[in-house]
Design a protein around this motif. Structure first.
Motif, PDB file in Angstrom:
ATOM      1  N   GLN A  73       2.769 -11.797  10.016  1.00 24.32           N
ATOM      2  CA  GLN A  73       2.727 -10.946   9.031  1.00 24.32           C
ATOM      3  C   GLN A  73       3.760 -10.851   8.089  1.00 24.32           C
ATOM      4  N   LYS A 123       3.274  -4.163   9.273  1.00 24.26           N
ATOM      5  CA  LYS A 123       2.526  -4.845   9.086  1.00 24.26           C
ATOM      6  C   LYS A 123       1.636  -5.645  10.872  1.00 24.26           C
ATOM      7  N   GLY A 169       2.486   2.517  -4.649  1.00 24.50           N
ATOM      8  CA  GLY A 169       1.718   2.209  -3.859  1.00 24.50           C
ATOM      9  C   GLY A 169       0.929   2.649  -2.387  1.00 24.50           C
ATOM     10  N   HIS A 170       1.036   2.535  -1.308  1.00 25.57           N
ATOM     11  CA  HIS A 170       0.213   3.237  -0.430  1.00 25.57           C
ATOM     12  C   HIS A 170       1.458   4.051   0.111  1.00 25.57           C
ATOM     13  N   CYS A 181       1.527  -2.674  -2.778  1.00 30.59           N
ATOM     14  CA  CYS A 181       0.507  -1.626  -3.857  1.00 30.59           C
ATOM     15  C   CYS A 181      -0.772  -3.203  -3.902  1.00 30.59           C
ATOM     16  N   GLN A 182      -0.839  -3.396  -2.746  1.00 30.96           N
ATOM     17  CA  GLN A 182      -1.660  -4.683  -2.067  1.00 30.96           C
ATOM     18  C   GLN A 182      -2.523  -6.129  -3.156  1.00 30.96           C
ATOM     19  N   GLY A 183      -0.979  -5.936  -4.154  1.00 34.00           N
ATOM     20  CA  GLY A 183      -1.298  -6.977  -5.382  1.00 34.00           C
ATOM     21  C   GLY A 183      -1.747  -6.168  -6.819  1.00 34.00           C
ATOM     22  N   ARG A 184      -1.913  -5.332  -7.097  1.00 28.58           N
ATOM     23  CA  ARG A 184      -3.101  -4.391  -8.001  1.00 28.58           C
ATOM     24  C   ARG A 184      -1.461  -2.933  -8.444  1.00 28.58           C
ATOM     25  N   ARG A 236       4.638  -5.488  -4.182  1.00 29.67           N
ATOM     26  CA  ARG A 236       3.957  -6.291  -4.485  1.00 29.67           C
ATOM     27  C   ARG A 236       2.490  -6.208  -3.276  1.00 29.67           C
ATOM     28  N   GLU A 237       3.550  -5.427  -1.713  1.00 25.56           N
ATOM     29  CA  GLU A 237       2.827  -5.926  -0.320  1.00 25.56           C
ATOM     30  C   GLU A 237       2.174  -4.182  -0.525  1.00 25.56           C
TER      31      GLU A 237
END
Length: 669
Positions: free
Chosen positions: A491, A487, A468-469, A429-432, A426-427
């Motif tokens: 965080q 992070k 994700g990234h 993909c920044q939630g998407r 999730r992190e």
């Protein structure tokens, strides 16, 4: 055999006692490593008609000829040999080591110490011996019977006076140094090829006369040190200047050895001498590498301690502040919002619980409770929690094997690991984005070359792939290190991936990450196939029911925790006897038993563990049900004990509700 005579064939075979001695066990080292001066002096010692001993080196090691009258072993210390006469001889010894000859007259030699058997008296003569650098390296100790006639004494004096001169003559003769030096010596031609070489060249580097290197000497050296060698040879040829450098030379078999080289000026052709330094350099490198490893280990310890302190300060501050406000409101008689303070303290406590679990998983020291399970079933049961972790804007895709092989894992720890990987996705993909989860059976007929720790066999693979990234190669190299995170400060603790990796390895599996920047990441976990049969899954979904007065024995040395557990169990309707150590537990069991269930911590004071308590109780009552509770112990519980019927494991810290459910489940079975 040492053969150092000026003319071949003019010297008889070396003394059998010298040739048969294992000199590598003495301070002088093996014969092949002796310097030329010592080897020539030994030749002269062997030729002497007088009883002599050659004393050499800082340990004053003794080399005897056959006529030396004292019973002694080759290579012993001169001081030990003459300890009983050192008071009279010591001054002459030190005088010889300073470069001056000396004489000690009328030295008694008891019958038990000499070869002849009868007591005798000797005159002892000391003649210093210098090495090829002019420094005193030892001395010649000659013993002439005190009763010897004047002619014999005169002959010895002539030989003793000429000994050092003879040695100097031999050393000046380059043929002796060339043949018997342990150092490599080479003479180069105009193209800097090896034109002549001494025997040490072949012994050390393996290049024989019929196997000469086809390249020049600089080309025979390691490329890393070749430039320095070229400059030294150029200086020798242009200015007749001696120089020293260190460079590795290639052995005939292809590997390299370290040498300290120095050029010899004043020769018709370029001449170099090389002393091997391989073992010295290797020893220094090993020490440097050990120091570097220790430094990195300490850096990791400091990093772990700092990160842990940061995280624990956060959670403890939350717990402490919530309890402080809760206490203040109770004293004020205000009961509004008390639930929010309790909820905050509970949330912080759960974060602390997760942190300790992660630390134990990373250290591979968490107590596991493995059981045979179906990974597909576990994934489906965990789907609601996974979707909640991912969030509403993350798409969860499933590609599950139709009939996966069973595995033997701790289901709770596997569920926690999968949820942690979902949080990471999730992190990333920044939630998407999208997360795909796959399970598949893999049979490896040969060991994996890419994964050396993965032998041939059957495996169940779990893959989680996001879009994700991604991660850089540098970040991948540190991904499983504790408290490593990309992070911002505060965080993330950097314990998620190390926890998952520690659990996988502790469970006998392997884990790795495949990723590139902006191309997502794939996490792969492989677990060995379980060859047994899957048991029926226990159902924990029903609410716990009130107890019917069952009797429990609770064993834990933590007074506060034991009191809380007892209060919660009594509130449910159980009758609880509680004790603090193993001896009290055995006494209570004998006097107040039987008990429907024994709950015991594994780590107990007094030298007896909870595992030992369980074995003792089952010797009295073989069917006794036992619930182990533990956080961490240096002596983990044996899996064979956990596999016995009526046995379970509950990991600290746990909620009191979890304890009640586990007790009810065990009593119900």
């Amino acid at each position: 055999m040492i053969q150092l005579a000026p003319e071949p064939g003019s010297v008889p075979a070396l003394s059998a006692s010298i040739a048969a001695t294992d000199w590598s066990r003495t301070a002088l080292g093996p014969l092949s490593h002796w310097p030329a001066t010592l080897r020539i002096a030994v030749d002269m010692l062997h030729l002497s008609p007088f009883p002599c001993a050659l004393v050499w080196g800082p340990e004053l090691s003794v080399i005897l000829n056959d006529s030396y009258p004292v019973v002694a072993r080759q290579g012993c210390s001169f001081h030990d040999l003459w300890e009983d006469a050192w008071e009279s001889m010591g001054a002459a010894v030190f005088q010889a080591l300073e470069g001056c000859g000396g004489l000690v007259e009328d030295v008694p030699l008891p019958a038990g110490r000499q070869r002849g058997g009868a007591e005798a008296r000797f005159n002892c003569y000391y003649s210093p011996i210098r090495d090829d650098h002019g420094a005193v390296a030892g001395f010649l100790h000659t013993m002439i019977a005190a009763s010897a006639n004047a002619e014999a004494l005169r002959e010895w004096q002539e030989r003793a006076q000429s000994f050092e001169a003879q040695l100097g003559t031999y050393l000046a003769d380059s043929e002796h140094t060339w043949q018997f030096s342990p150092d490599v010596m080479v003479v180069l031609d105009a193209e800097q090829h090896v034109h002549l070489s001494n025997p040490a060249w072949q012994r050390t580097l393996g290049w024989s006369d019929d196997r000469r290197p086809e390249v020049s000497l600089p080309e025979l050296l390691h490329p890393g040190e070749r430039t320095e060698a070229v400059l030294a040879l150029a200086a020798l040829q242009n200015g007749d200047v001696a120089s020293t450098f260190e460079a590795r030379a290639r052995h005939a078999d292809g590997y390299y050895l370290w040498f300290s080289w120095y050029t010899i000026p004043g020769q018709a052709m370029p001449t170099l001498v090389g002393r091997e330094l391989t073992e010295t350099r290797n020893a220094a490198q090993r020490l440097a590498e050990a120091a570097l490893r220790e430094s990195r280990r300490m850096d990791s310890v400091v990093k772990v301690a700092g990160g842990l302190a940061h995280e624990m300060n956060n959670v403890l501050s939350g717990v402490g502040s919530s309890l402080e406000l809760l206490e203040r409101r109770l004293l004020q008689g205000r009961i509004e919002s008390l639930e929010s303070y309790v909820a905050m303290a509970r949330e912080c406590a759960e974060r602390a619980i997760g942190l300790t679990h992660n630390l134990l998983a990373f250290a591979r020291s968490q107590p596991l409770s493995p059981s045979a399970l179906d990974v597909n079933r576990l994934m489906r049961e965990a789907q609601p929690a996974m979707q909640q972790t991912l969030g509403s804007e993350m798409l969860l895709s499933w590609e599950l094997d139709i009939s996966p092989w069973p595995v033997q894992l701790d289901p709770e720890r596997l569920r926690t690991a999968v949820l942690q990987l979902c949080a990471n996705a999730r992190e990333a993909c920044q939630g998407r984005g999208k997360l795909s989860i796959r399970t598949l059976n893999e049979r490896m007929t040969v060991a994996s070359e890419a994964r050396p720790g993965l032998p041939a066999g059957d495996y169940v693979t779990i893959q989680l792939e996001d879009d994700g990234h991604g991660m850089s190669a540098e970040d991948l190299a540190h991904a499983f290190e504790p408290f490593f995170t990309t992070k911002a400060l505060g965080q993330g603790a950097g314990l998620g991936l190390p926890m998952v990796h520690g659990f996988v390895c502790q469970s006998g599996g392997q884990m790795w990450i495949e990723s590139q920047i902006d191309q997502g990441a794939r996490v792969v976990m492989m677990f060995p196939r379980y060859q047994g049969v899957l048991p029926e899954q226990a159902d924990f979904t029903t609410d716990p029911k009130p107890a019917r007065g069952e009797r429990l024995l609770l064993v834990d040395d933590e007074v506060n925790l034991r009191g809380l557990m007892k209060e919660a169990l009594v509130e449910r309707g159980y009758v609880v006897d509680d004790v603090s150590d193993a001896n009290a537990a055995l006494g209570q069991f004998r006097n107040a038993g039987p008990f429907e269930l024994v709950i015991t911590d594994i780590g107990l004071p007094g030298g007896f563990s909870g595992s030992q308590v369980a074995r003792a109780l089952r010797m009295i009552e073989p069917a006794q049900k036992i619930l182990f509770i533990t956080g961490f112990t240096g002596e983990p519980i044996e899996q064979a004990l956990l596999d016995q019927p009526g046995t379970a494991l509950l990991r600290k810290p746990f909620s009191l509700e979890t304890l009640n459910r586990q007790v009810q489940h065990m009593l119900r079975d």
